[in-house]
Design a protein around this motif. Structure first.
Motif, PDB file in Angstrom:
ATOM      1  N   GLN A   1       0.831  -1.204   0.000  1.00 20.85           N
ATOM      2  CA  GLN A   1       0.000   0.000   0.000  1.00 20.85           C
ATOM      3  C   GLN A   1       0.864   1.251   0.000  1.00 20.85           C
ATOM      4  OE1 GLN A   1      -2.799   0.026   3.208  1.00 20.85           O
ATOM      5  NE2 GLN A   1      -3.893   1.804   2.448  1.00 20.85           N
ATOM      6  N   ILE A   2       1.910   1.270   0.821  1.00 18.00           N
ATOM      7  CA  ILE A   2       2.815   2.428   0.870  1.00 18.00           C
ATOM      8  C   ILE A   2       3.472   2.639  -0.487  1.00 18.00           C
ATOM      9  CG2 ILE A   2       4.949   3.294   1.901  1.00 18.00           C
ATOM     10  CD1 ILE A   2       4.123   1.830   4.477  1.00 18.00           C
ATOM     11  N   ARG A   3       3.893   1.547  -1.123  1.00 20.70           N
ATOM     12  CA  ARG A   3       4.547   1.620  -2.428  1.00 20.70           C
ATOM     13  C   ARG A   3       3.594   2.159  -3.499  1.00 20.70           C
ATOM     14  NH1 ARG A   3       6.372  -3.300  -1.875  1.00 20.70           N
ATOM     15  NH2 ARG A   3       4.769  -4.252  -3.157  1.00 20.70           N
ATOM     16  N   ASN A   4       2.351   1.699  -3.472  1.00 16.83           N
ATOM     17  CA  ASN A   4       1.392   2.112  -4.496  1.00 16.83           C
ATOM     18  C   ASN A   4       0.888   3.537  -4.301  1.00 16.83           C
ATOM     19  OD1 ASN A   4       1.535  -0.310  -5.842  1.00 16.83           O
ATOM     20  ND2 ASN A   4      -0.186  -1.218  -4.753  1.00 16.83           N
ATOM     21  N   GLN A   5       1.076   4.102  -3.114  1.00 12.42           N
ATOM     22  CA  GLN A   5       0.585   5.444  -2.847  1.00 12.42           C
ATOM     23  C   GLN A   5       1.642   6.521  -3.035  1.00 12.42           C
ATOM     24  OE1 GLN A   5      -1.069   4.951   1.086  1.00 12.42           O
ATOM     25  NE2 GLN A   5      -3.123   4.864   0.270  1.00 12.42           N
ATOM     26  N   ARG A   6       2.768   6.179  -3.637  1.00  9.15           N
ATOM     27  CA  ARG A   6       3.774   7.204  -3.912  1.00  9.15           C
ATOM     28  C   ARG A   6       3.296   8.127  -5.025  1.00  9.15           C
ATOM     29  NH1 ARG A   6       8.630   3.128  -4.244  1.00  9.15           N
ATOM     30  NH2 ARG A   6       8.963   2.788  -2.036  1.00  9.15           N
ATOM     31  N   GLY A   7       3.794   9.357  -5.004  1.00 11.53           N
ATOM     32  CA  GLY A   7       3.520  10.272  -6.108  1.00 11.53           C
ATOM     33  C   GLY A   7       2.102  10.801  -6.112  1.00 11.53           C
ATOM     34  N   THR A   8       1.580  11.038  -7.308  1.00 14.06           N
ATOM     35  CA  THR A   8       0.263  11.643  -7.467  1.00 14.06           C
ATOM     36  C   THR A   8      -0.659  10.696  -8.226  1.00 14.06           C
ATOM     37  OG1 THR A   8       0.955  12.714  -9.512  1.00 14.06           O
ATOM     38  CG2 THR A   8       1.186  13.985  -7.488  1.00 14.06           C
ATOM     39  N   THR A   9      -1.933  11.065  -8.267  1.00 14.34           N
ATOM     40  CA  THR A   9      -2.924  10.274  -8.979  1.00 14.34           C
ATOM     41  C   THR A   9      -3.898  11.215  -9.677  1.00 14.34           C
ATOM     42  OG1 THR A   9      -4.546   8.504  -8.764  1.00 14.34           O
ATOM     43  CG2 THR A   9      -4.484  10.119  -7.010  1.00 14.34           C
ATOM     44  N   VAL A  10      -4.607  10.703 -10.667  1.00 19.19           N
ATOM     45  CA  VAL A  10      -5.640  11.477 -11.356  1.00 19.19           C
ATOM     46  C   VAL A  10      -6.971  11.182 -10.666  1.00 19.19           C
ATOM     47  CG1 VAL A  10      -6.844  11.809 -13.534  1.00 19.19           C
ATOM     48  CG2 VAL A  10      -4.382  11.463 -13.519  1.00 19.19           C
ATOM     49  N   MET A  11      -7.700  12.230 -10.327  1.00 14.15           N
ATOM     50  CA  MET A  11      -8.960  12.060  -9.604  1.00 14.15           C
ATOM     51  C   MET A  11     -10.042  11.488 -10.506  1.00 14.15           C
ATOM     52  SD  MET A  11      -9.320  15.368  -7.212  1.00 14.15           S
ATOM     53  CE  MET A  11     -10.422  14.567  -6.089  1.00 14.15           C
ATOM     54  N   SER A  12     -11.021  10.828  -9.887  1.00 14.46           N
ATOM     55  CA  SER A  12     -12.153  10.306 -10.646  1.00 14.46           C
ATOM     56  C   SER A  12     -12.975  11.479 -11.175  1.00 14.46           C
ATOM     57  CB  SER A  12     -13.017   9.407  -9.761  1.00 14.46           C
ATOM     58  OG  SER A  12     -13.591  10.169  -8.724  1.00 14.46           O
ATOM     59  N   GLU A  13     -13.718  11.238 -12.226  1.00 11.85           N
ATOM     60  CA  GLU A  13     -14.437  12.312 -12.906  1.00 11.85           C
ATOM     61  C   GLU A  13     -15.477  13.008 -12.018  1.00 11.85           C
ATOM     62  OE1 GLU A  13     -14.770  15.072 -15.432  1.00 11.85           O
ATOM     63  OE2 GLU A  13     -13.305  13.474 -15.746  1.00 11.85           O
ATOM     64  N   PRO A  14     -16.272  12.277 -11.220  1.00 11.84           N
ATOM     65  CA  PRO A  14     -17.238  12.986 -10.356  1.00 11.84           C
ATOM     66  C   PRO A  14     -16.562  13.884  -9.319  1.00 11.84           C
ATOM     67  CG  PRO A  14     -17.832  10.682 -10.551  1.00 11.84           C
ATOM     68  CD  PRO A  14     -16.495  10.838 -11.178  1.00 11.84           C
ATOM     69  N   ASP A  15     -15.432  13.419  -8.753  1.00  8.64           N
ATOM     70  CA  ASP A  15     -14.710  14.243  -7.780  1.00  8.64           C
ATOM     71  C   ASP A  15     -14.041  15.429  -8.466  1.00  8.64           C
ATOM     72  OD1 ASP A  15     -15.407  12.583  -5.688  1.00  8.64           O
ATOM     73  OD2 ASP A  15     -13.609  11.345  -5.882  1.00  8.64           O
ATOM     74  N   ALA A  16     -13.514  15.197  -9.661  1.00  3.30           N
ATOM     75  CA  ALA A  16     -12.838  16.264 -10.392  1.00  3.30           C
ATOM     76  C   ALA A  16     -13.796  17.390 -10.751  1.00  3.30           C
ATOM     77  CB  ALA A  16     -12.191  15.700 -11.658  1.00  3.30           C
ATOM     78  N   ARG A  17     -15.047  17.053 -11.026  1.00  8.23           N
ATOM     79  CA  ARG A  17     -16.044  18.063 -11.360  1.00  8.23           C
ATOM     80  C   ARG A  17     -16.253  19.026 -10.185  1.00  8.23           C
ATOM     81  NH1 ARG A  17     -20.426  14.796 -12.782  1.00  8.23           N
ATOM     82  NH2 ARG A  17     -19.189  14.067 -14.525  1.00  8.23           N
ATOM     83  N   ILE A  18     -16.237  18.504  -8.966  1.00  6.34           N
ATOM     84  CA  ILE A  18     -16.405  19.341  -7.775  1.00  6.34           C
ATOM     85  C   ILE A  18     -15.204  20.275  -7.621  1.00  6.34           C
ATOM     86  CG2 ILE A  18     -16.549  19.299  -5.255  1.00  6.34           C
ATOM     87  CD1 ILE A  18     -17.916  16.514  -5.608  1.00  6.34           C
ATOM     88  N   ILE A  19     -13.999  19.743  -7.817  1.00  4.65           N
ATOM     89  CA  ILE A  19     -12.774  20.539  -7.665  1.00  4.65           C
ATOM     90  C   ILE A  19     -12.722  21.649  -8.705  1.00  4.65           C
ATOM     91  CG2 ILE A  19     -10.256  20.441  -7.769  1.00  4.65           C
ATOM     92  CD1 ILE A  19     -11.521  19.188  -5.269  1.00  4.65           C
ATOM     93  N   LYS A  20     -13.152  21.363  -9.931  1.00  2.00           N
ATOM     94  CA  LYS A  20     -13.089  22.368 -11.000  1.00  2.00           C
ATOM     95  C   LYS A  20     -13.998  23.559 -10.748  1.00  2.00           C
ATOM     96  CE  LYS A  20     -11.641  19.375 -14.758  1.00  2.00           C
ATOM     97  NZ  LYS A  20     -12.018  18.783 -16.032  1.00  2.00           N
ATOM     98  N   GLN A  21     -15.043  23.367  -9.933  1.00  2.00           N
ATOM     99  CA  GLN A  21     -15.914  24.505  -9.598  1.00  2.00           C
ATOM    100  C   GLN A  21     -15.160  25.532  -8.776  1.00  2.00           C
ATOM    101  OE1 GLN A  21     -19.182  22.721  -7.534  1.00  2.00           O
ATOM    102  NE2 GLN A  21     -20.286  22.215  -9.422  1.00  2.00           N
ATOM    103  N   PHE A  22     -14.165  25.086  -8.006  1.00  2.00           N
ATOM    104  CA  PHE A  22     -13.390  26.003  -7.165  1.00  2.00           C
ATOM    105  C   PHE A  22     -12.204  26.597  -7.906  1.00  2.00           C
ATOM    106  CE2 PHE A  22     -15.054  22.982  -3.824  1.00  2.00           C
ATOM    107  CZ  PHE A  22     -16.020  23.849  -3.373  1.00  2.00           C
ATOM    108  N   MET A  23     -11.953  26.174  -9.151  1.00  2.00           N
ATOM    109  CA  MET A  23     -10.844  26.679  -9.957  1.00  2.00           C
ATOM    110  C   MET A  23     -11.407  27.310 -11.230  1.00  2.00           C
ATOM    111  SD  MET A  23      -8.444  23.329  -9.694  1.00  2.00           S
ATOM    112  CE  MET A  23      -6.895  24.015 -10.177  1.00  2.00           C
ATOM    113  N   PRO A  24     -11.980  28.493 -11.169  1.00  2.00           N
ATOM    114  CA  PRO A  24     -12.662  29.036 -12.347  1.00  2.00           C
ATOM    115  C   PRO A  24     -11.743  29.320 -13.533  1.00  2.00           C
ATOM    116  CG  PRO A  24     -12.525  30.687 -10.612  1.00  2.00           C
ATOM    117  CD  PRO A  24     -12.057  29.403 -10.025  1.00  2.00           C
ATOM    118  N   TYR A  25     -10.466  29.555 -13.277  1.00  2.00           N
ATOM    119  CA  TYR A  25      -9.546  29.874 -14.376  1.00  2.00           C
ATOM    120  C   TYR A  25      -8.535  28.773 -14.629  1.00  2.00           C
ATOM    121  CZ  TYR A  25     -11.656  34.372 -13.567  1.00  2.00           C
ATOM    122  OH  TYR A  25     -12.570  35.378 -13.395  1.00  2.00           O
ATOM    123  N   GLY A  26      -8.756  27.598 -14.107  1.00  2.00           N
ATOM    124  CA  GLY A  26      -7.848  26.485 -14.319  1.00  2.00           C
ATOM    125  C   GLY A  26      -6.648  26.601 -13.481  1.00  2.00           C
TER     126      GLY A  26
END
Length: 65
Positions: free
Chosen positions: A40-65
């Motif tokens: 689990q520690i090994r697989n959680q290194r670095g970054t990940t791409v968020m799922s589309e439903p979660d990403a939609r929520i985050i994009k509302q808070f970033m109006p200019y990208g």
């Protein structure tokens, strides 16, 4: 018309990729590493791409990208 403000907590925690996906740090890495498996520690290194439903929520808070 005034500019829209970006949520400060979002700009610190997330980045957008060139294709518009939301990149974030892996969850579950702040503390308690003794109880996590090595796999689990090994697989959680670095970054990940968020799922589309979660990403939609985050994009509302970033109006200019």
């Amino acid at each position: 018309m005034p500019k829209m403000k970006t949520k400060s907590s979002v700009k610190k925690r997330f980045k957008l990729t060139a294709s518009g996906k939301v990149k974030s740090g892996q969850a579950g890495k702040q503390h308690g590493m003794i109880k996590r498996t090595n796999k689990q520690i090994r697989n959680q290194r670095g970054t990940t791409v968020m799922s589309e439903p979660d990403a939609r929520i985050i994009k509302q808070f970033m109006p200019y990208g």
